[in-house]
Design a protein around this motif. Structure first.
Motif, PDB file in Angstrom:
ATOM      1  N   LYS A   1      14.361   9.045 -60.756  1.00 15.87           N
ATOM      2  CA  LYS A   1      13.597   9.515 -61.169  1.00 15.87           C
ATOM      3  C   LYS A   1      13.592  11.266 -60.975  1.00 15.87           C
ATOM      4  O   LYS A   1      14.312  11.612 -60.106  1.00 15.87           O
ATOM      5  N   GLU A   2      12.542  12.019 -61.425  1.00 18.88           N
ATOM      6  CA  GLU A   2      12.532  13.247 -61.121  1.00 18.88           C
ATOM      7  C   GLU A   2      12.467  13.559 -59.673  1.00 18.88           C
ATOM      8  O   GLU A   2      11.884  12.652 -59.087  1.00 18.88           O
ATOM      9  N   GLY A   3      13.363  14.436 -59.090  1.00 18.69           N
ATOM     10  CA  GLY A   3      13.046  14.358 -57.615  1.00 18.69           C
ATOM     11  C   GLY A   3      14.087  13.478 -56.872  1.00 18.69           C
ATOM     12  O   GLY A   3      14.300  13.502 -55.766  1.00 18.69           O
ATOM     13  N   GLU A   4      14.885  12.960 -57.647  1.00 21.80           N
ATOM     14  CA  GLU A   4      16.173  12.018 -56.814  1.00 21.80           C
ATOM     15  C   GLU A   4      17.425  12.185 -57.714  1.00 21.80           C
ATOM     16  O   GLU A   4      17.369  12.462 -58.679  1.00 21.80           O
ATOM     17  N   ILE A   5      18.382  11.631 -56.938  1.00 22.74           N
ATOM     18  CA  ILE A   5      19.730  11.728 -57.527  1.00 22.74           C
ATOM     19  C   ILE A   5      20.389  10.288 -57.185  1.00 22.74           C
ATOM     20  O   ILE A   5      19.789   9.582 -56.134  1.00 22.74           O
ATOM     21  N   GLN A   6      21.181   9.681 -58.056  1.00 27.33           N
ATOM     22  CA  GLN A   6      21.844   8.312 -57.666  1.00 27.33           C
ATOM     23  C   GLN A   6      23.147   8.539 -56.708  1.00 27.33           C
ATOM     24  O   GLN A   6      23.940   9.491 -57.054  1.00 27.33           O
ATOM     25  N   ALA A   7      22.922   7.802 -55.684  1.00 28.98           N
ATOM     26  CA  ALA A   7      24.196   7.898 -54.603  1.00 28.98           C
ATOM     27  C   ALA A   7      25.198   7.395 -55.250  1.00 28.98           C
ATOM     28  O   ALA A   7      25.403   6.628 -56.187  1.00 28.98           O
ATOM     29  N   MET A   8      26.432   8.137 -54.949  1.00 25.97           N
ATOM     30  CA  MET A   8      28.014   7.795 -55.591  1.00 25.97           C
ATOM     31  C   MET A   8      28.101   6.367 -54.917  1.00 25.97           C
ATOM     32  O   MET A   8      27.953   6.356 -53.766  1.00 25.97           O
ATOM     33  N   THR A   9      28.539   5.516 -55.509  1.00 21.71           N
ATOM     34  CA  THR A   9      29.097   4.064 -55.034  1.00 21.71           C
ATOM     35  C   THR A   9      30.081   4.258 -53.844  1.00 21.71           C
ATOM     36  O   THR A   9      31.291   4.973 -54.054  1.00 21.71           O
ATOM     37  N   GLY A  10      29.858   3.632 -52.699  1.00 22.16           N
ATOM     38  CA  GLY A  10      30.728   3.760 -51.320  1.00 22.16           C
ATOM     39  C   GLY A  10      30.875   5.010 -50.812  1.00 22.16           C
ATOM     40  O   GLY A  10      31.574   5.188 -49.808  1.00 22.16           O
ATOM     41  N   ALA A  11      29.748   5.829 -51.146  1.00 28.09           N
ATOM     42  CA  ALA A  11      29.639   7.361 -50.541  1.00 28.09           C
ATOM     43  C   ALA A  11      28.181   7.736 -50.385  1.00 28.09           C
ATOM     44  O   ALA A  11      28.062   8.939 -50.628  1.00 28.09           O
TER      45      ALA A  11
ATOM     46  N   PHE B   1      21.151   1.591 -56.165  1.00 26.95           N
ATOM     47  CA  PHE B   1      20.563   0.449 -57.152  1.00 26.95           C
ATOM     48  C   PHE B   1      19.389   0.715 -57.919  1.00 26.95           C
ATOM     49  O   PHE B   1      18.891  -0.447 -58.118  1.00 26.95           O
ATOM     50  N   GLN B   2      19.017   1.734 -58.202  1.00 26.91           N
ATOM     51  CA  GLN B   2      17.970   2.061 -59.090  1.00 26.91           C
ATOM     52  C   GLN B   2      17.888   3.342 -59.912  1.00 26.91           C
ATOM     53  O   GLN B   2      18.719   4.224 -59.660  1.00 26.91           O
ATOM     54  N   ALA B   3      17.580   3.213 -61.057  1.00 27.00           N
ATOM     55  CA  ALA B   3      17.650   4.633 -61.829  1.00 27.00           C
ATOM     56  C   ALA B   3      16.922   5.861 -61.151  1.00 27.00           C
ATOM     57  O   ALA B   3      15.529   5.656 -60.830  1.00 27.00           O
TER      58      ALA B   3
END
Length: 190
Positions: free
Chosen positions: A152-162, A148-150
């Protein structure tokens, strides 16, 4: 009557025993005939995956539990690590490439048992590309999964529902980062 009952039980049991022996022999024979082809196919897939995660390498040299990618002159251009994480449906096996400069160059999902349409989406390039260019040499604590957020470096966006699968892949990538940091970060990483 007892002889008749014993015979009526033993005859089908003997037939079933013979059938089981024949089927087992056929399976063993099939295994012997296909074992080398299966091993060859697995080795080819692993080599192709190494080329995907570390595309600047022309050849690979097996080291202690990982691979060094070499250019045409035999110079190291990076490293490839195979690690795993605990996903929703079981173990997720991941191959991660890290350049000699300390940046992630690619991630490939080698195997998983995740839910089709959800966790299986970890195989999609759009998810895997989030790891590219992350600074493995500098990530103390590794990559984090955000929802639920963009990122930043050192982060990845979780897949929806996974989220569990996203975390499993990230844990595997983080294990590769730890291996890289302990072996190579002081040599040339950022």
């Amino acid at each position: 009557m007892n002889g008749l009952n014993a015979r009526s039980v033993l005859a089908p049991a003997a037939v079933l025993l013979v059938i089981c022996i024949l089927v087992s022999a056929a399976l063993a024979g099939t295994n012997l005939l296909t074992r080398d082809r299966i091993a060859e196919a697995a080795a080819k897939k692993a080599e192709e995956s190494r080329m995907v995660v570390l595309p600047q390498a022309e050849t690979f040299e097996e080291l202690d539990g990982h691979y060094a990618g070499l250019d045409g002159s035999g110079n190291s251009v990076g490293y490839v690590f195979e690690t795993e994480g605990k996903g929703y449906g079981g173990t997720v096996k991941v191959m991660t490439g890290i350049s000699a400069e300390g940046n992630i160059t690619g991630v490939v999902i080698l195997s998983h048992s995740e839910t089709p349409g959800l966790g299986a989406n970890a195989e999609k390039e759009s998810f895997r590309d989030q790891y590219k260019e992350q600074p493995a040499a500098d990530l103390a604590g590794g990559i984090k999964v955000v929802k639920f957020q963009a990122p930043k470096e050192g982060e990845i966006q979780a897949m929806t529902g996974a989220t569990i699968t996203s975390t499993a892949v990230t844990n595997a990538v983080n294990a590769a980062i730890e291996q890289y940091q302990s072996a190579y970060a002081s040599e040339g990483g950022n």
